[in-house]
Design a protein around this motif. Structure first.
Motif, PDB file in Angstrom:
ATOM      1  N   HIS A  97       0.837  -1.191   0.000  1.00 32.31           N
ATOM      2  CA  HIS A  97       0.000   0.000   0.000  1.00 32.31           C
ATOM      3  C   HIS A  97       0.876   1.246   0.000  1.00 32.31           C
ATOM      4  O   HIS A  97       1.976   1.256   0.571  1.00 32.31           O
ATOM      5  CB  HIS A  97      -0.965   0.020   1.203  1.00 32.31           C
ATOM      6  CG  HIS A  97      -0.301   0.090   2.541  1.00 32.31           C
ATOM      7  ND1 HIS A  97       0.038   1.281   3.159  1.00 32.31           N
ATOM      8  CD2 HIS A  97       0.106  -0.896   3.388  1.00 32.31           C
ATOM      9  CE1 HIS A  97       0.598   1.025   4.324  1.00 32.31           C
ATOM     10  NE2 HIS A  97       0.668  -0.282   4.490  1.00 32.31           N
ATOM     11  N   SER A  99       2.480   4.615   0.944  1.00 30.72           N
ATOM     12  CA  SER A  99       2.757   5.163   2.271  1.00 30.72           C
ATOM     13  C   SER A  99       1.911   6.396   2.560  1.00 30.72           C
ATOM     14  O   SER A  99       1.752   6.782   3.716  1.00 30.72           O
ATOM     15  CB  SER A  99       4.246   5.521   2.385  1.00 30.72           C
ATOM     16  OG  SER A  99       4.623   6.428   1.357  1.00 30.72           O
ATOM     17  N   ARG A 103      -4.192   4.706   6.985  1.00 33.66           N
ATOM     18  CA  ARG A 103      -4.058   3.380   7.597  1.00 33.66           C
ATOM     19  C   ARG A 103      -5.432   2.821   7.965  1.00 33.66           C
ATOM     20  O   ARG A 103      -5.638   1.610   7.962  1.00 33.66           O
ATOM     21  CB  ARG A 103      -3.181   3.465   8.855  1.00 33.66           C
ATOM     22  CG  ARG A 103      -1.769   4.009   8.658  1.00 33.66           C
ATOM     23  CD  ARG A 103      -1.022   3.362   7.493  1.00 33.66           C
ATOM     24  NE  ARG A 103       0.401   3.650   7.532  1.00 33.66           N
ATOM     25  CZ  ARG A 103       1.004   4.548   6.778  1.00 33.66           C
ATOM     26  NH1 ARG A 103       0.309   5.285   5.938  1.00 33.66           N
ATOM     27  NH2 ARG A 103       2.310   4.728   6.846  1.00 33.66           N
ATOM     28  N   SER A 125       4.389  -1.126   3.262  1.00 28.50           N
ATOM     29  CA  SER A 125       4.181   0.287   2.964  1.00 28.50           C
ATOM     30  C   SER A 125       5.353   0.800   2.142  1.00 28.50           C
ATOM     31  O   SER A 125       6.515   0.533   2.474  1.00 28.50           O
ATOM     32  CB  SER A 125       4.056   1.087   4.267  1.00 28.50           C
ATOM     33  OG  SER A 125       4.006   2.467   4.016  1.00 28.50           O
ATOM     34  N   ASP A 222       1.877  12.421   3.537  1.00 33.64           N
ATOM     35  CA  ASP A 222       1.464  11.221   4.260  1.00 33.64           C
ATOM     36  C   ASP A 222       0.211  11.549   5.067  1.00 33.64           C
ATOM     37  O   ASP A 222       0.219  12.425   5.929  1.00 33.64           O
ATOM     38  CB  ASP A 222       2.606  10.785   5.185  1.00 33.64           C
ATOM     39  CG  ASP A 222       2.319   9.466   5.884  1.00 33.64           C
ATOM     40  OD1 ASP A 222       1.140   9.157   6.149  1.00 33.64           O
ATOM     41  OD2 ASP A 222       3.289   8.747   6.180  1.00 33.64           O
TER      42      ASP A 222
END
Length: 289
Positions: A97, A99, A103, A125, A222
């Motif tokens: 997945h 980064s 999550r 990640s 992120d």
């Protein structure tokens, strides 16, 4: 197919060396090389390329190794189950997945796997470039990304839109923001995605249209970092609700406005190939956020 040839290939693929494998299997190096050559002839493609003294898997070799892993794992499981009644080995699925992804979204995607004892999953990640490289090299079975990808002449991708999440204006409680035209938005502190991302472009257009005059404290590509920054600095953020789900539920953060016509999209990307990992198929069939 002669599975003896496949068995020899499988061992050489693990070691990368003919001599070591020949000694381990108690066969001559020439016999081992001949068996692998016959398998390559039968498949119609090379499975190894030589780099110095080492044999490195080609793209076809990676595919063959992946299937051989499953075939011989199932064979071992069959023996164990018949002899002593033990259960078969867990299936392994490798999920990469980006980064930059939420999550919480990744956790929602794998929720069906969490309580399945017969499935072992590995999460990796990585950057988007690494993600597609690992997928192309058959190091992962499926890639989760928040950017779409199209196949070229040499690489064919299958991309499926999993979810289209609205993006909201999120911040600490008590700011009194009730509209895009609210005076409370003028001169606020913000944490934002960098300028090369779609979410940032959407924010910049709204900010200019409504004259928010933002003070930008930090930028991060992120989502997990944006979540921490807005939670711990008291600054506002534009972010999908799913990223800050826990903070919204606990009251640490407040969702003030949903931004009009702004969405974060989540994709599942696989390679086009005759045989997909069975768990990939099940996840794509059952997934819903």
């Amino acid at each position: 197919m002669n599975y003896k040839h496949l068995f020899y290939f499988w061992h050489v693929a693990d070691s990368g060396h003919l001599t070591q494998t020949a000694q381990k299997l108690h066969v001559s190096q020439s016999a081992l090389s001949s068996q692998i050559k016959q398998l390559e002839d039968w498949l119609g493609t090379a499975l190894f390329e030589r780099r110095g003294r080492q044999l490195v898997l080609t793209q076809a070799g990676h595919i063959a190794k992946q299937h051989a892993d499953r075939i011989f794992a199932e064979g071992e499981s069959l023996v164990q189950q018949i002899k002593d009644g033990s259960s078969s080995q867990p299936a392994v699925i490798r999920i990469g997945h980006a980064s930059t992804m939420s999550r919480n979204f990744v956790e929602a995607f794998i929720s069906d796997l969490v309580h399945q004892q017969q499935v072992h999953y590995r999460l990796h990640s990585m950057t988007p470039d690494q993600l597609f490289t690992e997928l192309a090299n058959h190091q992962i079975d499926i890639a989760l990304a928040n950017t779409n990808v199209r196949g070229g002449d040499k690489q064919l991708w299958q991309s499926r839109l999993l979810a289209r999440q609205p993006v909201s204006l999120i911040g600490p409680p008590g700011l009194g923001i009730d509209a895009l035209t609210s005076d409370a938005l003028i001169g606020q502190h913000w944490v934002l995605p960098p300028e090369n991302l779609t979410l940032r472009s959407a924010f910049d257009m709204l900010s200019a249209e409504y004259n928010w005059q933002p003070i930008i404290l930090a930028e991060a590509d992120d989502m997990a970092m944006l979540r921490l920054l807005t939670r711990d600095t008291g600054a506002l953020a534009v972010i999908p609700d799913v990223v800050v789900r826990d903070e919204l539920n606990s009251g640490q953060l407040t969702r003030y406005l949903q931004l009009p016509n702004v969405y974060e999209q989540f994709y599942a990307i696989t390679l086009k190939r005759p045989f997909q990992h069975p768990m990939v198929i099940k996840l794509l069939q059952k997934f819903s956020l």
